[in-house]
Design a protein around this motif. Structure first.
Motif, PDB file in Angstrom:
ATOM      1  N   MET A   1      -8.800  -0.926   2.839  1.00 44.80           N
ATOM      2  CA  MET A   1      -7.639  -0.095   2.650  1.00 44.80           C
ATOM      3  C   MET A   1      -7.089   0.221   4.033  1.00 44.80           C
ATOM      4  O   MET A   1      -7.831   0.347   4.992  1.00 44.80           O
ATOM      5  N   ARG A   2      -5.758   0.343   4.097  1.00 43.03           N
ATOM      6  CA  ARG A   2      -5.137   0.649   5.387  1.00 43.03           C
ATOM      7  C   ARG A   2      -4.030   1.668   5.204  1.00 43.03           C
ATOM      8  O   ARG A   2      -3.487   1.830   4.114  1.00 43.03           O
ATOM      9  N   ILE A   3      -3.703   2.343   6.290  1.00 39.47           N
ATOM     10  CA  ILE A   3      -2.591   3.271   6.297  1.00 39.47           C
ATOM     11  C   ILE A   3      -1.343   2.463   6.616  1.00 39.47           C
ATOM     12  O   ILE A   3      -1.311   1.728   7.603  1.00 39.47           O
ATOM     13  N   ILE A   4      -0.323   2.586   5.785  1.00 46.06           N
ATOM     14  CA  ILE A   4       0.858   1.734   5.873  1.00 46.06           C
ATOM     15  C   ILE A   4       1.866   2.190   6.914  1.00 46.06           C
ATOM     16  O   ILE A   4       2.483   1.377   7.584  1.00 46.06           O
ATOM     17  N   SER A   5       2.054   3.505   7.060  1.00 45.87           N
ATOM     18  CA  SER A   5       3.123   3.983   7.931  1.00 45.87           C
ATOM     19  C   SER A   5       2.736   5.293   8.599  1.00 45.87           C
ATOM     20  O   SER A   5       1.759   5.923   8.225  1.00 45.87           O
ATOM     21  N   GLY A   6       3.541   5.676   9.578  1.00 45.15           N
ATOM     22  CA  GLY A   6       3.342   6.955  10.236  1.00 45.15           C
ATOM     23  C   GLY A   6       2.484   6.854  11.476  1.00 45.15           C
ATOM     24  O   GLY A   6       2.299   5.781  12.054  1.00 45.15           O
ATOM     25  N   LYS A   7       1.944   7.984  11.855  1.00 50.20           N
ATOM     26  CA  LYS A   7       1.165   8.119  13.087  1.00 50.20           C
ATOM     27  C   LYS A   7      -0.015   7.136  13.155  1.00 50.20           C
ATOM     28  O   LYS A   7      -0.353   6.638  14.211  1.00 50.20           O
ATOM     29  N   HIS A   8      -0.646   6.890  12.020  1.00 47.06           N
ATOM     30  CA  HIS A   8      -1.835   6.022  11.982  1.00 47.06           C
ATOM     31  C   HIS A   8      -1.543   4.660  11.339  1.00 47.06           C
ATOM     32  O   HIS A   8      -2.446   4.023  10.793  1.00 47.06           O
ATOM     33  N   LYS A   9      -0.290   4.232  11.419  1.00 48.81           N
ATOM     34  CA  LYS A   9       0.145   2.967  10.819  1.00 48.81           C
ATOM     35  C   LYS A   9      -0.789   1.810  11.212  1.00 48.81           C
ATOM     36  O   LYS A   9      -1.122   1.642  12.383  1.00 48.81           O
ATOM     37  N   GLY A  10      -1.203   1.037  10.196  1.00 44.16           N
ATOM     38  CA  GLY A  10      -2.045  -0.132  10.430  1.00 44.16           C
ATOM     39  C   GLY A  10      -3.526   0.170  10.509  1.00 44.16           C
ATOM     40  O   GLY A  10      -4.344  -0.750  10.544  1.00 44.16           O
ATOM     41  N   TYR A  41      11.595  15.053   2.495  1.00 42.70           N
ATOM     42  CA  TYR A  41      11.312  15.093   3.928  1.00 42.70           C
ATOM     43  C   TYR A  41       9.835  15.447   4.042  1.00 42.70           C
ATOM     44  O   TYR A  41       9.428  16.574   3.753  1.00 42.70           O
ATOM     45  N   PHE A  42       9.015  14.483   4.397  1.00 39.72           N
ATOM     46  CA  PHE A  42       7.567  14.615   4.304  1.00 39.72           C
ATOM     47  C   PHE A  42       6.975  15.824   5.040  1.00 39.72           C
ATOM     48  O   PHE A  42       6.090  16.481   4.495  1.00 39.72           O
ATOM     49  N   PRO A  43       7.404  16.142   6.268  1.00 40.15           N
ATOM     50  CA  PRO A  43       6.776  17.290   6.945  1.00 40.15           C
ATOM     51  C   PRO A  43       6.919  18.616   6.197  1.00 40.15           C
ATOM     52  O   PRO A  43       6.158  19.553   6.443  1.00 40.15           O
ATOM     53  N   GLY A  53     -10.544  10.270  -4.827  1.00 40.79           N
ATOM     54  CA  GLY A  53     -11.325   9.072  -4.487  1.00 40.79           C
ATOM     55  C   GLY A  53     -11.565   8.933  -3.004  1.00 40.79           C
ATOM     56  O   GLY A  53     -12.171   9.792  -2.370  1.00 40.79           O
ATOM     57  N   THR A  54     -11.055   7.849  -2.423  1.00 43.83           N
ATOM     58  CA  THR A  54     -11.248   7.593  -0.991  1.00 43.83           C
ATOM     59  C   THR A  54     -10.308   8.411  -0.115  1.00 43.83           C
ATOM     60  O   THR A  54     -10.426   8.379   1.108  1.00 43.83           O
ATOM     61  N   GLY A  55      -9.348   9.085  -0.722  1.00 42.22           N
ATOM     62  CA  GLY A  55      -8.364   9.835   0.062  1.00 42.22           C
ATOM     63  C   GLY A  55      -7.210   8.973   0.531  1.00 42.22           C
ATOM     64  O   GLY A  55      -6.365   9.409   1.317  1.00 42.22           O
ATOM     65  N   ASN A  56      -7.151   7.755   0.038  1.00 40.58           N
ATOM     66  CA  ASN A  56      -6.132   6.783   0.412  1.00 40.58           C
ATOM     67  C   ASN A  56      -4.721   7.384   0.412  1.00 40.58           C
ATOM     68  O   ASN A  56      -3.971   7.261   1.381  1.00 40.58           O
ATOM     69  N   ILE A  57      -4.349   8.068  -0.656  1.00 45.63           N
ATOM     70  CA  ILE A  57      -3.014   8.653  -0.779  1.00 45.63           C
ATOM     71  C   ILE A  57      -2.875   9.858   0.150  1.00 45.63           C
ATOM     72  O   ILE A  57      -1.846  10.024   0.819  1.00 45.63           O
ATOM     73  N   SER A  58      -3.900  10.681   0.228  1.00 46.62           N
ATOM     74  CA  SER A  58      -3.870  11.837   1.147  1.00 46.62           C
ATOM     75  C   SER A  58      -3.690  11.390   2.589  1.00 46.62           C
ATOM     76  O   SER A  58      -2.902  11.981   3.338  1.00 46.62           O
ATOM     77  N   PHE A  59      -4.409  10.357   2.993  1.00 48.20           N
ATOM     78  CA  PHE A  59      -4.306   9.859   4.371  1.00 48.20           C
ATOM     79  C   PHE A  59      -2.904   9.338   4.653  1.00 48.20           C
ATOM     80  O   PHE A  59      -2.363   9.520   5.738  1.00 48.20           O
ATOM     81  N   GLU A  60      -2.308   8.681   3.666  1.00 48.11           N
ATOM     82  CA  GLU A  60      -0.947   8.151   3.836  1.00 48.11           C
ATOM     83  C   GLU A  60       0.051   9.300   4.014  1.00 48.11           C
ATOM     84  O   GLU A  60       0.913   9.246   4.895  1.00 48.11           O
ATOM     85  N   PHE A  61      -0.064  10.332   3.185  1.00 47.93           N
ATOM     86  CA  PHE A  61       0.813  11.497   3.347  1.00 47.93           C
ATOM     87  C   PHE A  61       0.618  12.136   4.721  1.00 47.93           C
ATOM     88  O   PHE A  61       1.584  12.463   5.410  1.00 47.93           O
ATOM     89  N   ALA A  62      -0.623  12.319   5.127  1.00 46.12           N
ATOM     90  CA  ALA A  62      -0.915  12.965   6.412  1.00 46.12           C
ATOM     91  C   ALA A  62      -0.384  12.137   7.578  1.00 46.12           C
ATOM     92  O   ALA A  62       0.182  12.688   8.534  1.00 46.12           O
TER      93      ALA A  62
END
Length: 178
Positions: A1-10, A41-43, A53-62
């Motif tokens: 699993m990977r983070i798609i966008s934002g500060k931790h993209k990729g 507006y995400f922020p 689960g793995t927090g996949n969605i939470s990490f993407e939002f963060a």
């Protein structure tokens, strides 16, 4: 699993193999976040991640700038993993180890986005309980949305507050609004 966008993209994240999870696929996650990005507006968001689960969605939002995230899962391994990664990446993700239905019955906080990713083979009655509890307990803020991820074999269109759905491979996101 990977983070798609934002500060931790990729950023690649490897969850322990012993967790009872099915992380949202990247293609589906990218589609979901494109929809949400056009609406919010995400922020400014306050997010609840159910069956985290793995927090996949939470990490993407963060990664995209949300700093008010609550992740709920009943499996202690999932909660420990989310807490560990959130700490390593300096993400402000709070966690609660709880059965989702019990949590929703007693929670009084309100959220802009509530995302639920239950087991795909969950009974239809259980799927119906999610929006029922959320709307009865008024857990969405004004203009908020509930998103339930499920398999394409499950149809949630007859549930009150259903707005629309989007399909990505075997995954479907059903959107519910007040």
């Amino acid at each position: 699993m990977r983070i798609i966008s934002g500060k931790h993209k990729g950023r690649q994240l490897l969850a322990p193999k012993n967790l009872p999870v099915r992380p949202t696929k990247d293609m589906a996650k990218e589609g979901l976040f494109n929809i949400l990005n056009n609406r919010y507006y995400f922020p400014d968001l306050k997010v609840l991640d159910l069956f985290a689960g793995t927090g996949n969605i939470s990490f993407e939002f963060a990664s995209r700038g949300v700093d008010d995230i609550l992740a709920v899962d009943m499996h202690s391994g999932c909660i420990n993993y989310i807490s560990k990664i959130a700490n390593e990446l300096k993400m402000d993700i709070k966690t609660v180890k709880s059965d989702v239905f019990s949590f929703l019955s007693r929670n009084t906080e309100k959220f802009d986005v509530i995302f639920a990713d239950p087991f795909y083979d969950m009974e239809l009655g259980e799927f119906q309980k999610l929006p029922s509890l959320i709307f009865e307990n008024e857990l969405l803020l004004e203009d908020g949305v509930l998103v339930i991820e499920h398999s394409k074999q499950t149809n949630l269109e007859s549930i009150p507050h259903f707005d629309n759905s989007r399909k990505y491979g075997n995954s479907v996101f059903s959107f519910f609004k007040t």
